[in-house]
Design an enzyme around this catalytic site. Structure first.
Site, PDB file in Angstrom:
ATOM      1  N   ASN A 212      28.321 -11.208 -14.943  1.00  0.00           N
ATOM      2  CA  ASN A 212      28.767 -12.436 -14.286  1.00  0.00           C
ATOM      3  C   ASN A 212      29.814 -13.125 -15.155  1.00  0.00           C
ATOM      4  OD1 ASN A 212      27.397 -14.491 -16.048  1.00  0.00           O
ATOM      5  ND2 ASN A 212      25.618 -13.293 -15.392  1.00  0.00           N
ATOM      6  N   ASP A 284      19.601 -11.776 -12.188  1.00  0.00           N
ATOM      7  CA  ASP A 284      18.283 -11.777 -11.544  1.00  0.00           C
ATOM      8  C   ASP A 284      17.809 -10.345 -11.276  1.00  0.00           C
ATOM      9  OD1 ASP A 284      17.730 -14.551 -11.357  1.00  0.00           O
ATOM     10  OD2 ASP A 284      19.322 -14.714  -9.861  1.00  0.00           O
ATOM     11  N   LYS A 294      28.590   9.207 -16.630  1.00  0.00           N
ATOM     12  CA  LYS A 294      29.414   8.404 -15.718  1.00  0.00           C
ATOM     13  C   LYS A 294      29.323   8.937 -14.286  1.00  0.00           C
ATOM     14  CE  LYS A 294      34.153   7.036 -14.960  1.00  0.00           C
ATOM     15  NZ  LYS A 294      35.544   7.442 -15.145  1.00  0.00           N
ATOM     16  N   PRO A 312      13.010  -9.753 -15.587  1.00  0.00           N
ATOM     17  CA  PRO A 312      12.050 -10.793 -15.987  1.00  0.00           C
ATOM     18  C   PRO A 312      12.741 -12.147 -15.981  1.00  0.00           C
ATOM     19  CG  PRO A 312      12.767  -9.515 -17.893  1.00  0.00           C
ATOM     20  CD  PRO A 312      13.324  -8.823 -16.677  1.00  0.00           C
ATOM     21  N   ILE A 314      13.261 -15.266 -17.909  1.00  0.00           N
ATOM     22  CA  ILE A 314      13.045 -15.694 -19.300  1.00  0.00           C
ATOM     23  C   ILE A 314      12.596 -17.154 -19.356  1.00  0.00           C
ATOM     24  CG2 ILE A 314      14.198 -16.001 -21.539  1.00  0.00           C
ATOM     25  CD1 ILE A 314      16.100 -13.652 -20.444  1.00  0.00           C
ATOM     26  N   LYS A 346      14.214 -25.319  -7.997  1.00  0.00           N
ATOM     27  CA  LYS A 346      14.164 -24.408  -9.157  1.00  0.00           C
ATOM     28  C   LYS A 346      13.338 -25.027 -10.282  1.00  0.00           C
ATOM     29  CE  LYS A 346      17.959 -21.658  -9.216  1.00  0.00           C
ATOM     30  NZ  LYS A 346      19.385 -21.450  -9.346  1.00  0.00           N
ATOM     31  N   LYS A 350      10.256 -23.037 -11.957  1.00  0.00           N
ATOM     32  CA  LYS A 350      10.359 -22.442 -13.297  1.00  0.00           C
ATOM     33  C   LYS A 350       9.345 -23.022 -14.276  1.00  0.00           C
ATOM     34  CE  LYS A 350      14.446 -20.190 -12.585  1.00  0.00           C
ATOM     35  NZ  LYS A 350      14.957 -18.920 -13.062  1.00  0.00           N
TER      36      LYS A 350
HETATM   37  O1  PMT Z   1      28.774 -19.902 -20.067  1.00  0.00           O
HETATM   38  P1  PMT Z   1      29.753 -20.885 -19.470  1.00  0.00           P
HETATM   39  O2  PMT Z   1      31.005 -20.205 -18.953  1.00  0.00           O
HETATM   40  O3  PMT Z   1      30.048 -22.030 -20.406  1.00  0.00           O
HETATM   41  O4  PMT Z   1      29.088 -21.526 -18.170  1.00  0.00           O
HETATM   42  C1  PMT Z   1      27.968 -22.320 -18.300  1.00  0.00           C
HETATM   43  C2  PMT Z   1      26.920 -22.003 -17.213  1.00  0.00           C
HETATM   44  C3  PMT Z   1      27.466 -22.402 -15.847  1.00  0.00           C
HETATM   45  C4  PMT Z   1      26.579 -20.513 -17.229  1.00  0.00           C
HETATM   46  C5  PMT Z   1      25.644 -22.842 -17.595  1.00  0.00           C
HETATM   47  O5  PMT Z   1      25.960 -24.206 -17.587  1.00  0.00           O
HETATM   48  C6  PMT Z   1      24.502 -22.569 -16.632  1.00  0.00           C
HETATM   49  O6  PMT Z   1      24.390 -23.122 -15.557  1.00  0.00           O
HETATM   50  N1  PMT Z   1      23.609 -21.635 -17.034  1.00  0.00           N
HETATM   51  C7  PMT Z   1      22.535 -21.103 -16.148  1.00  0.00           C
HETATM   52  C8  PMT Z   1      23.123 -20.052 -15.271  1.00  0.00           C
HETATM   53  C9  PMT Z   1      22.112 -19.439 -14.326  1.00  0.00           C
HETATM   54  O7  PMT Z   1      21.901 -18.277 -14.365  1.00  0.00           O
HETATM   55  O8  PMT Z   1      21.488 -20.316 -13.548  1.00  0.00           O
HETATM   56  P2  PMT Z   1      20.333 -19.915 -12.475  1.00  0.00           P
HETATM   57  O9  PMT Z   1      20.304 -21.080 -11.577  1.00  0.00           O
HETATM   58  O10 PMT Z   1      20.575 -18.579 -11.895  1.00  0.00           O
HETATM   59  O11 PMT Z   1      19.033 -19.834 -13.378  1.00  0.00           O
HETATM   60  C10 PMT Z   1      18.179 -20.949 -13.600  1.00  0.00           C
HETATM   61  C11 PMT Z   1      17.646 -20.920 -15.012  1.00  0.00           C
HETATM   62  O12 PMT Z   1      16.805 -19.781 -15.185  1.00  0.00           O
HETATM   63  C12 PMT Z   1      18.673 -20.862 -16.100  1.00  0.00           C
HETATM   64  O13 PMT Z   1      18.219 -21.656 -17.163  1.00  0.00           O
HETATM   65  C13 PMT Z   1      18.703 -19.389 -16.508  1.00  0.00           C
HETATM   66  O14 PMT Z   1      19.048 -19.241 -17.883  1.00  0.00           O
HETATM   67  C14 PMT Z   1      17.255 -19.004 -16.268  1.00  0.00           C
HETATM   68  N2  PMT Z   1      17.024 -17.596 -15.886  1.00  0.00           N
HETATM   69  C15 PMT Z   1      17.504 -17.100 -14.727  1.00  0.00           C
HETATM   70  C16 PMT Z   1      17.191 -15.803 -14.370  1.00  0.00           C
HETATM   71  C17 PMT Z   1      16.406 -15.016 -15.222  1.00  0.00           C
HETATM   72  N3  PMT Z   1      16.106 -13.775 -14.927  1.00  0.00           N
HETATM   73  N4  PMT Z   1      15.961 -15.537 -16.373  1.00  0.00           N
HETATM   74  C18 PMT Z   1      16.246 -16.808 -16.726  1.00  0.00           C
HETATM   75  O15 PMT Z   1      15.843 -17.282 -17.789  1.00  0.00           O
END
Ligand code: PMT
Length: 411
Positions: A212, A284, A294, A312, A314, A346, A350
């Site tokens: 991403n 995700d 490849k 998972p 985190i 969320k 979480k």
């Molecule tokens: O890195 P930059 O370019 O500076 O951009 C910053 C950012 C936009 C990436 C940052 O500010 C941000 O929003 N980070 C979370 C991105 C994300 O994946 O959000 P989410 O809404 O999909 O996930 C929610 C939360 O669960 C997040 O804290 C994520 O770290 C966590 N997560 C998600 C999926 C997963 N499998 N494990 C996780 O821990």
């Protein structure tokens, strides 16, 4: 032992007094302690020392001109202050004190000081009668009342041949004042923090992956802000082009599974974690299988299908109750629409304590220097609260978050 100045950016303003030559030694001493030293030399200062000697000692370009057209010097009056942990005015002449007290902005130094909300340490140096003059005394009193720190002047023989108060403080005293400032302003000393940052890469084959657009800017800035406030910080980061922040233990990983493992091993170490902040954009899903060679075009009549399996979570794992749960777990929510509603859902799912919601999409959030946050928490009665912060740089957002964290631990 690492100096307390090792991860600091200091902005030194050198104004026009004979003591300006001592600022060269100050730069050298600060550099020896590992500080990054940026310098502004006023027109008066340049009558006593040259920009070349300042740049040679600081290892950086010297800033002199408010209206410079050179690319690196543009908007210096905003940038220099924003990037500084502490502004030091040494020597501070009577004229400089008067400008500061009265809000003048007629040269780069005074414009930086007016456009700044950063802490300032003033080291006055001037003739003793100028120093004793009621105007100068009123100016320094005004500056102190606004929160500026002061070191010196000391007393003794002055360059003009007179005896009295007005000498620039001894360099050891200026350095002690700088150290004192940083030790007082480390409210997270003794706290252990974990920060995740950047994207994860989920391999399809040895050359392709699902990833991403996260650059790591937000997560890395948070790690830096926490270390600046005294925390012991471990940063677990996916692939980014950013340097490892100073003073932070940085662990580089590629996949979500590796990130989870690194976070769990950090959480298992003693003393227990106080703070965990998940700013990483974790995939995700990952490909269910990874080809060891490849994938080649033309091996079948149709394009290969990608079957995904869930990674998972985190943040949810770290948030689970238990002895290893950090005292404060903070997540992010990256949303392209209905930011607050989606983020609130969320937040509940979480199990974290706070959630920072940000809008992402074309030219928003990912990869940008600025961001806008809505902080979601729970009030004591269990109701969700939303606090939307003004748009700001990711560094400023990191500092605001660190301040909220300090308040949390101070009760
Ligand atoms: O890195 P930059 O370019 O500076 O951009 C910053 C950012 C936009 C990436 C940052 O500010 C941000 O929003 N980070 C979370 C991105 C994300 O994946 O959000 P989410 O809404 O999909 O996930 C929610 C939360 O669960 C997040 O804290 C994520 O770290 C966590 N997560 C998600 C999926 C997963 N499998 N494990 C996780 O821990």
């Amino acid at each position: 032992m690492t100096s307390a100045l090792a991860s600091r950016t200091l902005l030194l303003i050198i104004s026009g007094g004979i003591a300006a030559y001592k600022s060269l030694d100050l730069i050298r001493r600060l550099k020896e302690e590992g500080a990054e030293v940026r310098c502004i030399l006023t027109e008066g200062g340049a009558q006593f020392i040259t920009p070349l000697s300042v740049s040679a000692l600081s290892g950086q370009s010297v800033f002199t001109d408010l209206f410079s057209d050179q690319e690196e010097q543009r908007l210096a009056h905003i940038r220099l202050s924003r990037e500084a942990d502490l502004i030091i005015v040494a020597p501070a002449t009577a004229n400089m004190l008067a400008k500061m007290a009265h809000g003048l902005a007629d040269n780069l130094a005074s414009a930086v000081l007016l456009a700044s909300n950063k802490p300032i340490l003033i080291a006055p140096a001037m003739n003793n009668i100028m120093w004793q003059h009621p105007a100068t005394q009123a100016n320094i009193a005004t500056l102190r009342a606004r929160g500026a720190y002061q070191v010196g002047p000391s007393s003794g023989m002055l360059a003009c041949g007179e005896q009295g108060a007005g000498r620039l403080a001894e360099l050891d005293d200026i350095l002690a004042a700088i150290h004192n400032f940083f030790s007082k302003n480390k409210p997270l000393t003794g706290r252990r923090a974990l920060v995740t940052s950047g994207p994860t890469f989920e391999p399809i084959d040895p050359v392709r992956f699902l990833g991403n657009r996260s650059s790591g800017k937000q997560g890395h800035a948070i790690a830096s802000a926490l270390v600046t406030m005294g925390a012991e910080v471990t940063l677990v980061t996916g692939p980014t082009s950013l340097p490892a922040p100073n003073g932070v233990t940085t662990i580089s990983i590629e996949t979500a599974q590796d990130m989870l493992q690194a976070c769990q091993s950090c959480a298992a170490q003693m003393p227990p974690l106080d703070i965990a902040i998940c700013a990483a954009a974790v995939a995700d899903w990952r490909p269910e299988t990874t080809s060891t060679s490849k994938l080649k075009k033309g091996e079948s009549t149709s394009p290969p299908a990608l079957t995904l399996t869930e990674n998972p979570d985190i943040l949810a794992t770290i948030s689970q109750p238990g002895t290893l749960r950090p005292k404060l777990v903070i997540g992010f929510a990256a949303e392209t629409d209905h930011v607050t509603e989606n983020a609130q859902a969320k937040f509940t799912r979480k199990g974290c304590d706070w959630l920072l919601a940000n809008l992402v999409g074309a030219n928003k959030g990912f990869g940008q220097d600025n961001n806008q946050i809505t902080l979601i928490k729970r009030a004591p009665d269990g109701a969700m609260t939303n606090d939307t912060w003004p748009a700001a740089s990711k560094h400023e957002i990191a500092e605001t978050l660190a301040t909220h964290i300090v308040h949390f631990f101070e009760g």
